[in-house]
Scaffold this motif. Sequence first.
Motif, PDB file in Angstrom:
ATOM      1  N   PRO A  24      -4.717  12.048   6.478  1.00  0.00           N
ATOM      2  CA  PRO A  24      -4.258  10.960   7.347  1.00  0.00           C
ATOM      3  C   PRO A  24      -3.710   9.810   6.499  1.00  0.00           C
ATOM      4  CG  PRO A  24      -6.637  10.908   7.176  1.00  0.00           C
ATOM      5  CD  PRO A  24      -6.171  12.147   6.450  1.00  0.00           C
ATOM      6  N   CYS A  25      -3.075   8.877   7.129  1.00  0.00           N
ATOM      7  CA  CYS A  25      -2.546   7.697   6.448  1.00  0.00           C
ATOM      8  C   CYS A  25      -3.703   6.922   5.831  1.00  0.00           C
ATOM      9  CB  CYS A  25      -1.795   6.817   7.449  1.00  0.00           C
ATOM     10  SG  CYS A  25      -1.179   5.267   6.773  1.00  0.00           S
ATOM     11  N   TRP A  26      -3.630   6.640   4.549  1.00  0.00           N
ATOM     12  CA  TRP A  26      -4.723   5.949   3.869  1.00  0.00           C
ATOM     13  C   TRP A  26      -4.775   4.474   4.257  1.00  0.00           C
ATOM     14  CZ3 TRP A  26      -5.248   2.290  -0.190  1.00  0.00           C
ATOM     15  CH2 TRP A  26      -4.058   1.747  -0.663  1.00  0.00           C
ATOM     16  N   ILE A  27      -3.728   3.961   4.876  1.00  0.00           N
ATOM     17  CA  ILE A  27      -3.696   2.546   5.247  1.00  0.00           C
ATOM     18  C   ILE A  27      -4.287   2.324   6.635  1.00  0.00           C
ATOM     19  CG2 ILE A  27      -2.185   0.559   5.640  1.00  0.00           C
ATOM     20  CD1 ILE A  27      -0.278   1.850   3.539  1.00  0.00           C
ATOM     21  N   CYS A  28      -3.829   3.097   7.627  1.00  0.00           N
ATOM     22  CA  CYS A  28      -4.305   2.882   9.002  1.00  0.00           C
ATOM     23  C   CYS A  28      -5.351   3.907   9.436  1.00  0.00           C
ATOM     24  CB  CYS A  28      -3.139   2.863   9.979  1.00  0.00           C
ATOM     25  SG  CYS A  28      -2.391   4.490  10.295  1.00  0.00           S
ATOM     26  N   ASP A  31      -3.570  10.114  11.905  1.00  0.00           N
ATOM     27  CA  ASP A  31      -2.902  11.325  11.447  1.00  0.00           C
ATOM     28  C   ASP A  31      -1.415  11.085  11.223  1.00  0.00           C
ATOM     29  OD1 ASP A  31      -5.232  12.807  11.498  1.00  0.00           O
ATOM     30  OD2 ASP A  31      -4.874  13.601  13.508  1.00  0.00           O
ATOM     31  N   ILE A  32      -0.875  11.799  10.267  1.00  0.00           N
ATOM     32  CA  ILE A  32       0.554  11.749   9.969  1.00  0.00           C
ATOM     33  C   ILE A  32       1.181  13.018  10.529  1.00  0.00           C
ATOM     34  CG2 ILE A  32       2.279  11.785   8.125  1.00  0.00           C
ATOM     35  CD1 ILE A  32       0.217  10.325   6.350  1.00  0.00           C
ATOM     36  N   PRO A  33       2.251  12.899  11.322  1.00  0.00           N
ATOM     37  CA  PRO A  33       2.923  14.100  11.834  1.00  0.00           C
ATOM     38  C   PRO A  33       3.772  14.754  10.737  1.00  0.00           C
ATOM     39  CG  PRO A  33       4.042  12.147  12.639  1.00  0.00           C
ATOM     40  CD  PRO A  33       2.849  11.676  11.853  1.00  0.00           C
ATOM     41  N   TYR A  34       3.150  15.637   9.975  1.00  0.00           N
ATOM     42  CA  TYR A  34       3.808  16.258   8.830  1.00  0.00           C
ATOM     43  C   TYR A  34       4.965  17.168   9.232  1.00  0.00           C
ATOM     44  CZ  TYR A  34       0.287  14.414   5.698  1.00  0.00           C
ATOM     45  OH  TYR A  34      -0.513  13.573   4.968  1.00  0.00           O
ATOM     46  N   GLU A  35       5.083  17.482  10.513  1.00  0.00           N
ATOM     47  CA  GLU A  35       6.188  18.329  10.942  1.00  0.00           C
ATOM     48  C   GLU A  35       7.520  17.581  10.929  1.00  0.00           C
ATOM     49  OE1 GLU A  35       4.289  16.523  14.590  1.00  0.00           O
ATOM     50  OE2 GLU A  35       3.549  17.538  12.809  1.00  0.00           O
ATOM     51  N   ILE A  36       7.499  16.261  10.807  1.00  0.00           N
ATOM     52  CA  ILE A  36       8.742  15.492  10.709  1.00  0.00           C
ATOM     53  C   ILE A  36       9.254  15.646   9.287  1.00  0.00           C
ATOM     54  CG2 ILE A  36       9.820  13.227  10.866  1.00  0.00           C
ATOM     55  CD1 ILE A  36       7.530  12.423  12.779  1.00  0.00           C
ATOM     56  N   TRP A  46       6.772   7.018  11.663  1.00  0.00           N
ATOM     57  CA  TRP A  46       5.467   7.677  11.489  1.00  0.00           C
ATOM     58  C   TRP A  46       5.525   8.838  10.512  1.00  0.00           C
ATOM     59  CZ3 TRP A  46       2.533   4.129  12.881  1.00  0.00           C
ATOM     60  CH2 TRP A  46       2.786   3.375  14.018  1.00  0.00           C
ATOM     61  N   ALA A  47       6.683   9.069   9.877  1.00  0.00           N
ATOM     62  CA  ALA A  47       6.838  10.164   8.919  1.00  0.00           C
ATOM     63  C   ALA A  47       6.020   9.911   7.655  1.00  0.00           C
ATOM     64  CB  ALA A  47       8.313  10.341   8.560  1.00  0.00           C
ATOM     65  N   PHE A  48       5.715  10.992   6.952  1.00  0.00           N
ATOM     66  CA  PHE A  48       5.000  10.926   5.678  1.00  0.00           C
ATOM     67  C   PHE A  48       5.831  10.223   4.613  1.00  0.00           C
ATOM     68  CE2 PHE A  48       4.922  12.863   1.444  1.00  0.00           C
ATOM     69  CZ  PHE A  48       3.632  12.564   1.036  1.00  0.00           C
ATOM     70  N   THR A  49       5.191   9.341   3.863  1.00  0.00           N
ATOM     71  CA  THR A  49       5.764   8.813   2.631  1.00  0.00           C
ATOM     72  C   THR A  49       4.670   8.838   1.574  1.00  0.00           C
ATOM     73  OG1 THR A  49       5.231   6.507   3.123  1.00  0.00           O
ATOM     74  CG2 THR A  49       7.435   7.270   3.715  1.00  0.00           C
ATOM     75  N   LEU A  50       5.087   8.916   0.345  1.00  0.00           N
ATOM     76  CA  LEU A  50       4.151   8.828  -0.767  1.00  0.00           C
ATOM     77  C   LEU A  50       3.994   7.352  -1.104  1.00  0.00           C
ATOM     78  CD1 LEU A  50       2.553  10.553  -2.870  1.00  0.00           C
ATOM     79  CD2 LEU A  50       4.444  10.089  -4.409  1.00  0.00           C
ATOM     80  N   ASP A  51       2.784   6.852  -0.989  1.00  0.00           N
ATOM     81  CA  ASP A  51       2.484   5.474  -1.351  1.00  0.00           C
ATOM     82  C   ASP A  51       1.709   5.495  -2.661  1.00  0.00           C
ATOM     83  OD1 ASP A  51       2.347   2.724  -1.143  1.00  0.00           O
ATOM     84  OD2 ASP A  51       0.656   2.720   0.242  1.00  0.00           O
ATOM     85  N   HIS A  52       1.675   4.374  -3.328  1.00  0.00           N
ATOM     86  CA  HIS A  52       0.962   4.261  -4.599  1.00  0.00           C
ATOM     87  C   HIS A  52      -0.158   3.242  -4.463  1.00  0.00           C
ATOM     88  CE1 HIS A  52       4.776   6.099  -5.756  1.00  0.00           C
ATOM     89  NE2 HIS A  52       4.047   6.698  -6.691  1.00  0.00           N
ATOM     90  N   LEU A  53      -1.373   3.640  -4.811  1.00  0.00           N
ATOM     91  CA  LEU A  53      -2.530   2.766  -4.747  1.00  0.00           C
ATOM     92  C   LEU A  53      -2.254   1.482  -5.522  1.00  0.00           C
ATOM     93  CD1 LEU A  53      -5.497   2.313  -3.951  1.00  0.00           C
ATOM     94  CD2 LEU A  53      -6.141   3.482  -6.059  1.00  0.00           C
ATOM     95  N   VAL A  54      -1.831   1.614  -6.768  1.00  0.00           N
ATOM     96  CA  VAL A  54      -1.394   0.465  -7.559  1.00  0.00           C
ATOM     97  C   VAL A  54       0.132   0.467  -7.471  1.00  0.00           C
ATOM     98  CG1 VAL A  54      -1.333  -0.605  -9.839  1.00  0.00           C
ATOM     99  CG2 VAL A  54      -3.357   0.692  -9.124  1.00  0.00           C
TER     100      VAL A  54
END
Length: 94
Positions: A24-28, A31-36, A46-54
């Motif tokens: 799931p989204c680590w921020i909110c 669930d992330i709809p990975y089918e997009i 609502w699509a998946f993106t790669l975020d960076h902790l730092v």
Amino acid sequence: MPANPRNGRPYRELCARQRAFGLPCWICGHDIPYEITGPAAGTHRWAFTLDHLVPLSKGGDLLDPANARSAHRRCNSARGNRQSAKVEGTSRRW
């Protein structure tokens, strides 16, 4: 002009590995709809993106798997380069 490291194979492979976890989204936390996928994913909020902790602007490593997190595009954009995962809500009162 140097090549953009986000277009390189190592970054794409990191994104694919992170996507495969189906987290799931680590921020909110939703669930992330990975089918997009494909072109629609580039603009869908609502699509998946790669975020960076730092954040990269704060010295985070672009290709470090320990710095990679799954996020919605909307949540990632709202977080900006803050190191906190808390996203403030709207300031307007409805």
